[in-house]
Design a protein around this motif. Structure first.
Motif, short mmCIF file in Angstrom:
data_model
loop_
_atom_site.label_atom_id
_atom_site.label_comp_id
_atom_site.label_asym_id
_atom_site.label_seq_id
_atom_site.Cartn_x
_atom_site.Cartn_y
_atom_site.Cartn_z
N GLY A 35 0.81 -1.22 0.00
CA GLY A 35 0.00 0.00 0.00
C GLY A 35 0.84 1.26 0.00
N ILE A 36 2.00 1.21 0.65
CA ILE A 36 2.89 2.37 0.64
C ILE A 36 3.37 2.67 -0.78
CG2 ILE A 36 5.11 3.23 1.45
CD1 ILE A 36 4.66 1.65 4.03
N GLY A 37 3.74 1.60 -1.51
CA GLY A 37 4.17 1.80 -2.89
C GLY A 37 3.05 2.30 -3.78
N ILE A 38 1.83 1.79 -3.57
CA ILE A 38 0.70 2.23 -4.39
C ILE A 38 0.40 3.71 -4.13
CG2 ILE A 38 -1.78 1.90 -4.77
CD1 ILE A 38 -1.34 -1.06 -4.16
N THR A 43 0.60 9.32 -6.78
CA THR A 43 0.95 10.75 -6.83
C THR A 43 1.38 11.16 -8.24
OG1 THR A 43 1.71 10.58 -4.55
CG2 THR A 43 2.40 12.52 -5.79
N PHE A 44 2.03 10.24 -8.95
CA PHE A 44 2.55 10.57 -10.28
C PHE A 44 1.62 10.10 -11.39
CE2 PHE A 44 6.16 10.04 -7.40
CZ PHE A 44 6.82 11.26 -7.57
N LYS A 45 1.08 8.89 -11.29
CA LYS A 45 0.20 8.35 -12.33
C LYS A 45 -1.04 7.71 -11.69
CE LYS A 45 3.70 7.47 -15.87
NZ LYS A 45 4.28 6.47 -16.80
N PRO A 46 -2.05 8.52 -11.44
CA PRO A 46 -3.26 7.97 -10.80
C PRO A 46 -3.97 6.92 -11.63
CG PRO A 46 -3.22 10.37 -10.70
CD PRO A 46 -2.12 9.96 -11.62
N GLU A 47 -3.81 6.93 -12.93
CA GLU A 47 -4.49 5.96 -13.79
C GLU A 47 -3.95 4.54 -13.62
OE1 GLU A 47 -1.05 7.76 -16.09
OE2 GLU A 47 -2.66 8.47 -14.78
N LEU A 48 -2.82 4.37 -12.97
CA LEU A 48 -2.23 3.05 -12.78
C LEU A 48 -2.57 2.43 -11.42
CD1 LEU A 48 1.34 3.67 -14.26
CD2 LEU A 48 -0.66 2.72 -15.42
N ILE A 49 -3.35 3.11 -10.63
CA ILE A 49 -3.64 2.63 -9.26
C ILE A 49 -4.39 1.30 -9.28
CG2 ILE A 49 -4.94 3.13 -7.16
CD1 ILE A 49 -4.23 6.03 -7.47
N MET A 50 -5.39 1.17 -10.14
CA MET A 50 -6.19 -0.05 -10.16
C MET A 50 -5.36 -1.28 -10.54
SD MET A 50 -8.99 0.91 -9.02
CE MET A 50 -9.83 -0.65 -9.24
N LYS A 51 -4.46 -1.13 -11.50
CA LYS A 51 -3.60 -2.25 -11.87
C LYS A 51 -2.61 -2.60 -10.76
CE LYS A 51 -3.40 -2.23 -16.91
NZ LYS A 51 -2.51 -2.11 -18.10
N TYR A 119 6.98 0.27 -11.79
CA TYR A 119 5.93 0.33 -12.82
C TYR A 119 5.65 1.76 -13.26
CZ TYR A 119 1.48 -0.75 -15.11
OH TYR A 119 0.46 -0.87 -16.01
N VAL A 120 5.96 2.70 -12.42
CA VAL A 120 5.77 4.12 -12.78
C VAL A 120 6.66 4.49 -13.96
CG1 VAL A 120 5.91 6.49 -11.94
CG2 VAL A 120 5.15 4.67 -10.41
N HIS A 121 7.85 3.95 -13.99
CA HIS A 121 8.82 4.33 -15.02
C HIS A 121 8.84 3.35 -16.20
CE1 HIS A 121 10.34 7.17 -12.05
NE2 HIS A 121 10.41 6.16 -11.18
N GLU A 122 8.47 2.10 -15.97
CA GLU A 122 8.51 1.11 -17.05
C GLU A 122 7.30 0.20 -16.97
OE1 GLU A 122 9.01 -0.54 -20.18
OE2 GLU A 122 10.82 0.65 -19.74
N SER A 123 6.43 0.25 -18.00
CA SER A 123 5.18 -0.52 -17.99
C SER A 123 5.42 -2.02 -18.21
CB SER A 123 4.25 0.00 -19.08
OG SER A 123 4.85 -0.12 -20.36
N LYS A 124 6.57 -2.40 -18.77
CA LYS A 124 6.86 -3.81 -19.02
C LYS A 124 7.11 -4.58 -17.72
CE LYS A 124 8.81 -3.07 -23.63
NZ LYS A 124 10.01 -3.23 -24.50
#
Length: 219
Positions: A35-38, A43-51, A119-124
């Motif tokens: 949860g700390i990482g999420i 803060t930077f990419k809210p659209e990635l929270i669900m994944k 995952y914030v920096h690299e989607s792969k």
């Protein structure tokens, strides 16, 4: 020693507590760490929270493993006629599920935290994160499988009638009661002679002395 001592359910209750407490500790650790990482990712990419919620979901499943084992063990507990061997088996099942769940939660938390930040920096990284989390989750599943097998073994043992333990004192006592009843039934009838009456009088008294000696030796 009795096969079903009064303190035997203590070990079963310890198994219930171990399965629930340790697995919950692992789930809480994994949820908090991931949860700390999420939160940092949001803060930077809210659209990635669900994944990124996958580590949290997997951490919650660890607690379900402990809940299942605790309920199964608690259903087998009895205040009376509970074998000591079943208590040890239930304790081992609870510890197996609890400690493996705690280890799995620890792994999920740390891997989830690091992978979510990456995952914030690299989607792969997402596919690799899921695979690592699956293998970490399987650690808790191993403990669940072993605990279920052990609980099945304890249930089979509890359903098997236990043989009565015979001690020298108990054997002499049974002989004494048998001879006493024989003497009472025989002397109430009219068809007996003097030798039979002497036999009926002497044998119970002899067995009584043997019983008293055995009682003194065993006490």
């Amino acid at each position: 020693m009795s096969l079903c001592p009064p303190f035997a359910p203590f070990f079963g209750l310890a198994g219930v507590a171990s399965a629930m407490v340790f697995s919950t500790v692992g789930a809480a650790l994994g949820t908090a760490k991931a949860g700390i990482g999420i939160a940092g990712l949001g803060t930077f990419k809210p659209e990635l929270i669900m994944k990124s919620l996958i580590p949290v979901v997997m951490s919650g499943i660890i607690a379900v493993y402990g809940l299942v084992v605790s309920v199964l063990i608690a259903g087998s507990l009895k205040p009376h006629d509970y074998p000591l061997f079943s208590g040890f088996i239930h304790l081992g099942a609870g510890l197996a599920c609890g400690f493996t769940g705690m280890a799995a939660g620890y792994a999920i938390g740390y891997v989830g935290d690091s992978c979510v930040r990456a995952y914030v920096h690299e989607s792969k990284v997402f596919v690799s994160m899921v695979l690592i989390l699956i293998f970490a989750e399987v650690l808790g599943l191993y403990g669940l499988i072993v605990a279920l097998i052990m609980n099945t073994k304890a249930t089979a043992i509890a359903g098997t009638p236990q043989k009565e333990q015979h001690t020298p004192f108990g054997t002499a006592k049974n002989k004494l009661s048998t001879m006493t009843s024989f003497r009472e039934e025989h002397l109430n009838s009219n068809d007996y002679d003097v030798s039979e009456r002497v036999f009926c009088d002497l044998v119970p008294s002899t067995l009584m002395r043997q019983t008293q000696n055995l009682r003194t030796n065993w006490s």
